[in-house]
Scaffold this motif. Sequence first.
Motif, PDB file in Angstrom:
ATOM      1  N   VAL A  75      38.027  36.079-101.690  1.00 54.98           N
ATOM      2  CA  VAL A  75      38.953  36.990-101.021  1.00 54.98           C
ATOM      3  C   VAL A  75      40.371  36.475-101.271  1.00 54.98           C
ATOM      4  CG1 VAL A  75      39.616  38.108 -98.878  1.00 54.98           C
ATOM      5  CG2 VAL A  75      37.245  37.415 -99.218  1.00 54.98           C
ATOM      6  N   ILE A  76      41.268  37.380-101.646  1.00 48.15           N
ATOM      7  CA  ILE A  76      42.655  36.999-101.928  1.00 48.15           C
ATOM      8  C   ILE A  76      43.545  37.392-100.745  1.00 48.15           C
ATOM      9  CG2 ILE A  76      44.578  37.215-103.540  1.00 48.15           C
ATOM     10  CD1 ILE A  76      42.034  35.949-104.705  1.00 48.15           C
ATOM     11  N   ALA A  77      44.305  36.433-100.245  1.00 44.11           N
ATOM     12  CA  ALA A  77      45.220  36.700 -99.134  1.00 44.11           C
ATOM     13  C   ALA A  77      46.326  35.660 -99.135  1.00 44.11           C
ATOM     14  CB  ALA A  77      44.482  36.689 -97.793  1.00 44.11           C
ATOM     15  N   ASN A  78      47.525  36.089 -98.799  1.00 44.53           N
ATOM     16  CA  ASN A  78      48.663  35.188 -98.708  1.00 44.53           C
ATOM     17  C   ASN A  78      48.698  34.526 -97.349  1.00 44.53           C
ATOM     18  OD1 ASN A  78      51.484  34.239 -98.287  1.00 44.53           O
ATOM     19  ND2 ASN A  78      51.812  35.171-100.292  1.00 44.53           N
ATOM     20  N   LEU A  79      48.966  33.229 -97.327  1.00 45.44           N
ATOM     21  CA  LEU A  79      49.014  32.461 -96.087  1.00 45.44           C
ATOM     22  C   LEU A  79      50.006  33.039 -95.087  1.00 45.44           C
ATOM     23  CD1 LEU A  79      48.067  29.786 -94.674  1.00 45.44           C
ATOM     24  CD2 LEU A  79      50.073  28.707 -95.680  1.00 45.44           C
ATOM     25  N   LEU A  80      51.069  33.664 -95.572  1.00 44.69           N
ATOM     26  CA  LEU A  80      52.120  34.171 -94.692  1.00 44.69           C
ATOM     27  C   LEU A  80      51.894  35.619 -94.265  1.00 44.69           C
ATOM     28  CD1 LEU A  80      55.255  32.612 -96.455  1.00 44.69           C
ATOM     29  CD2 LEU A  80      53.967  31.729 -94.496  1.00 44.69           C
ATOM     30  N   ASP A  81      50.778  36.200 -94.656  1.00 41.71           N
ATOM     31  CA  ASP A  81      50.450  37.577 -94.308  1.00 41.71           C
ATOM     32  C   ASP A  81      49.290  37.557 -93.314  1.00 41.71           C
ATOM     33  OD1 ASP A  81      49.678  40.225 -94.130  1.00 41.71           O
ATOM     34  OD2 ASP A  81      49.889  40.619 -96.274  1.00 41.71           O
ATOM     35  N   SER A  82      49.601  37.543 -92.022  1.00 42.20           N
ATOM     36  CA  SER A  82      48.558  37.382 -91.008  1.00 42.20           C
ATOM     37  C   SER A  82      47.585  38.553 -90.992  1.00 42.20           C
ATOM     38  CB  SER A  82      49.187  37.178 -89.626  1.00 42.20           C
ATOM     39  OG  SER A  82      50.014  38.263 -89.276  1.00 42.20           O
ATOM     40  N   LYS A  83      48.058  39.757 -91.248  1.00 38.34           N
ATOM     41  CA  LYS A  83      47.164  40.914 -91.262  1.00 38.34           C
ATOM     42  C   LYS A  83      46.147  40.799 -92.393  1.00 38.34           C
ATOM     43  CE  LYS A  83      50.361  44.190 -89.087  1.00 38.34           C
ATOM     44  NZ  LYS A  83      51.093  45.473 -89.245  1.00 38.34           N
ATOM     45  N   ALA A  84      46.610  40.364 -93.554  1.00 42.12           N
ATOM     46  CA  ALA A  84      45.700  40.181 -94.684  1.00 42.12           C
ATOM     47  C   ALA A  84      44.704  39.062 -94.390  1.00 42.12           C
ATOM     48  CB  ALA A  84      46.492  39.870 -95.950  1.00 42.12           C
ATOM     49  N   LEU A  85      45.150  38.023 -93.677  1.00 45.19           N
ATOM     50  CA  LEU A  85      44.260  36.908 -93.335  1.00 45.19           C
ATOM     51  C   LEU A  85      43.184  37.338 -92.344  1.00 45.19           C
ATOM     52  CD1 LEU A  85      46.714  33.876 -93.026  1.00 45.19           C
ATOM     53  CD2 LEU A  85      44.866  34.143 -94.682  1.00 45.19           C
ATOM     54  N   VAL A  86      43.553  38.186 -91.378  1.00 45.62           N
ATOM     55  CA  VAL A  86      42.555  38.694 -90.429  1.00 45.62           C
ATOM     56  C   VAL A  86      41.454  39.419 -91.185  1.00 45.62           C
ATOM     57  CG1 VAL A  86      42.123  40.338 -88.556  1.00 45.62           C
ATOM     58  CG2 VAL A  86      44.148  38.897 -88.490  1.00 45.62           C
ATOM     59  N   LYS A  87      41.844  40.264 -92.109  1.00 45.15           N
ATOM     60  CA  LYS A  87      40.873  41.019 -92.902  1.00 45.15           C
ATOM     61  C   LYS A  87      40.052  40.082 -93.776  1.00 45.15           C
ATOM     62  CE  LYS A  87      40.550  44.963 -96.047  1.00 45.15           C
ATOM     63  NZ  LYS A  87      41.322  46.015 -96.770  1.00 45.15           N
ATOM     64  N   ALA A  88      40.709  39.056 -94.342  1.00 44.08           N
ATOM     65  CA  ALA A  88      40.014  38.116 -95.220  1.00 44.08           C
ATOM     66  C   ALA A  88      38.980  37.303 -94.454  1.00 44.08           C
ATOM     67  CB  ALA A  88      41.017  37.186 -95.893  1.00 44.08           C
ATOM     68  N   ILE A  89      39.329  36.847 -93.260  1.00 44.15           N
ATOM     69  CA  ILE A  89      38.396  36.059 -92.444  1.00 44.15           C
ATOM     70  C   ILE A  89      37.211  36.919 -92.020  1.00 44.15           C
ATOM     71  CG2 ILE A  89      38.111  34.835 -90.252  1.00 44.15           C
ATOM     72  CD1 ILE A  89      41.091  33.980 -90.566  1.00 44.15           C
ATOM     73  N   GLY A  90      37.495  38.154 -91.664  1.00 43.85           N
ATOM     74  CA  GLY A  90      36.445  39.119 -91.359  1.00 43.85           C
ATOM     75  C   GLY A  90      35.483  38.629 -90.295  1.00 43.85           C
ATOM     76  N   ASP A  91      34.179  38.643 -90.641  1.00 44.17           N
ATOM     77  CA  ASP A  91      33.146  38.290 -89.670  1.00 44.17           C
ATOM     78  C   ASP A  91      32.734  36.821 -89.730  1.00 44.17           C
ATOM     79  OD1 ASP A  91      31.927  38.331 -92.116  1.00 44.17           O
ATOM     80  OD2 ASP A  91      30.222  39.585 -91.508  1.00 44.17           O
ATOM     81  N   ALA A  92      33.492  35.994 -90.429  1.00 47.15           N
ATOM     82  CA  ALA A  92      33.171  34.565 -90.488  1.00 47.15           C
ATOM     83  C   ALA A  92      33.270  33.966 -89.092  1.00 47.15           C
ATOM     84  CB  ALA A  92      34.110  33.834 -91.441  1.00 47.15           C
ATOM     85  N   ASP A  93      32.254  33.211 -88.689  1.00 51.25           N
ATOM     86  CA  ASP A  93      32.306  32.629 -87.346  1.00 51.25           C
ATOM     87  C   ASP A  93      32.909  31.235 -87.323  1.00 51.25           C
ATOM     88  OD1 ASP A  93      30.259  31.216 -88.512  1.00 51.25           O
ATOM     89  OD2 ASP A  93      28.680  32.009 -87.224  1.00 51.25           O
ATOM     90  N   THR A  94      33.108  30.641 -88.521  1.00 55.30           N
ATOM     91  CA  THR A  94      33.708  29.311 -88.630  1.00 55.30           C
ATOM     92  C   THR A  94      34.764  29.340 -89.726  1.00 55.30           C
ATOM     93  OG1 THR A  94      31.643  28.250 -87.950  1.00 55.30           O
ATOM     94  CG2 THR A  94      33.272  26.863 -89.045  1.00 55.30           C
ATOM     95  N   VAL A  95      35.941  28.798 -89.430  1.00 51.22           N
ATOM     96  CA  VAL A  95      37.057  28.841 -90.379  1.00 51.22           C
ATOM     97  C   VAL A  95      37.666  27.460 -90.534  1.00 51.22           C
ATOM     98  CG1 VAL A  95      39.276  29.903 -90.956  1.00 51.22           C
ATOM     99  CG2 VAL A  95      37.572  31.205 -89.648  1.00 51.22           C
ATOM    100  N   GLN A  96      37.863  27.042 -91.776  1.00 53.14           N
ATOM    101  CA  GLN A  96      38.616  25.815 -92.056  1.00 53.14           C
ATOM    102  C   GLN A  96      39.993  26.200 -92.578  1.00 53.14           C
ATOM    103  OE1 GLN A  96      36.811  22.337 -94.033  1.00 53.14           O
ATOM    104  NE2 GLN A  96      38.451  22.463 -95.549  1.00 53.14           N
ATOM    105  N   ILE A  97      41.015  25.547 -92.048  1.00 56.60           N
ATOM    106  CA  ILE A  97      42.381  25.879 -92.449  1.00 56.60           C
ATOM    107  C   ILE A  97      43.151  24.612 -92.794  1.00 56.60           C
ATOM    108  CG2 ILE A  97      42.556  28.056 -91.195  1.00 56.60           C
ATOM    109  CD1 ILE A  97      43.843  26.597 -88.896  1.00 56.60           C
ATOM    110  N   ILE A  98      44.107  24.779 -93.677  1.00 51.64           N
ATOM    111  CA  ILE A  98      44.973  23.676 -94.081  1.00 51.64           C
ATOM    112  C   ILE A  98      46.367  24.240 -94.261  1.00 51.64           C
ATOM    113  CG2 ILE A  98      44.536  23.965 -96.556  1.00 51.64           C
ATOM    114  CD1 ILE A  98      44.547  20.866 -96.767  1.00 51.64           C
TER     115      ILE A  98
END
Length: 281
Positions: A47-70
């Motif tokens: 999934v392609i999403a820009n770190l500074l685009d929170s709306k795109a990140l919400v869509k990218a994370i989708g139904d994942a129940d666990t997220v790793q971020i850096i």
Amino acid sequence: MFAIVGAAGKVGFATSSTLRDAGMLVKAILRDVSKADRLREIGCEIVIANLLDSKALVKAIGDADTVQIILPPSPEVRGPEEEMRRGIESLANALEGACPKRILAISDYGAHITHDIGMPTLCRTFEERLSKLNCHKVFLRSAEYMQGWGRAIPTAIESGTLPSFHDPLDMRFPTISAPDLGVIAADILLQPASEKAVEIVHAEGPRRYGDEVVPRHQRKGAFESVMSPSLAELLIKANDAQNEGGLVDVESRTSEVRYGTTELLNTLRPLVPPQYIELKI
């Protein structure tokens, strides 16, 4: 499903690979599609999403129940601190919108210190913002990356010693290979979440190292030769705090510490020209 933000980086790829080896579904979130091939090869959903685009990140994370971020700094950006603060808010907003059950944030040794010490202070801000989220949180505070010492290789080849901004000489400093950190992160994510709302874990390599000190007055020029002045300032502050003591040990004694397996020489060896491969560091 696991979503890995920044999956194309050394830490993120190692986490993704380890999770895939364990048979887990992994969604690799990255901003540059040209870096997707090796993640696709190991079976990640891309999934392609820009770190500074929170709306795109919400869509990218989708139904994942666990997220790793850096929150990676950008050496080429003129104002990396401002961009990282924007990234903190964007990531936090995205996680609020996506509502995962668990997050693991890659942080920094020294994030417990309250006064400004540069890069660890940004990680403290990162942790404080994420602490407001209604989910289980793991803050994985990492020692500095061994790969960052690669820029000292030319000097090491010329002089036979590895220069550093650490001081004094008799102090041993923690460092870790970035892929080892990714493996440690994956191991944590594969375990059930603790009953604590927030877990703090520290990570460093198998042993600590000493080195040859670069005089304080030379450090600014050395950093700025490979990065922007503003990013150099963040790192110089962090080194000063580490050299004063209390940054890496005081707080880590109260929390879990995990250890990587890669030695510094093995990390730096691929960066050394073949004719110097027997260099002792």
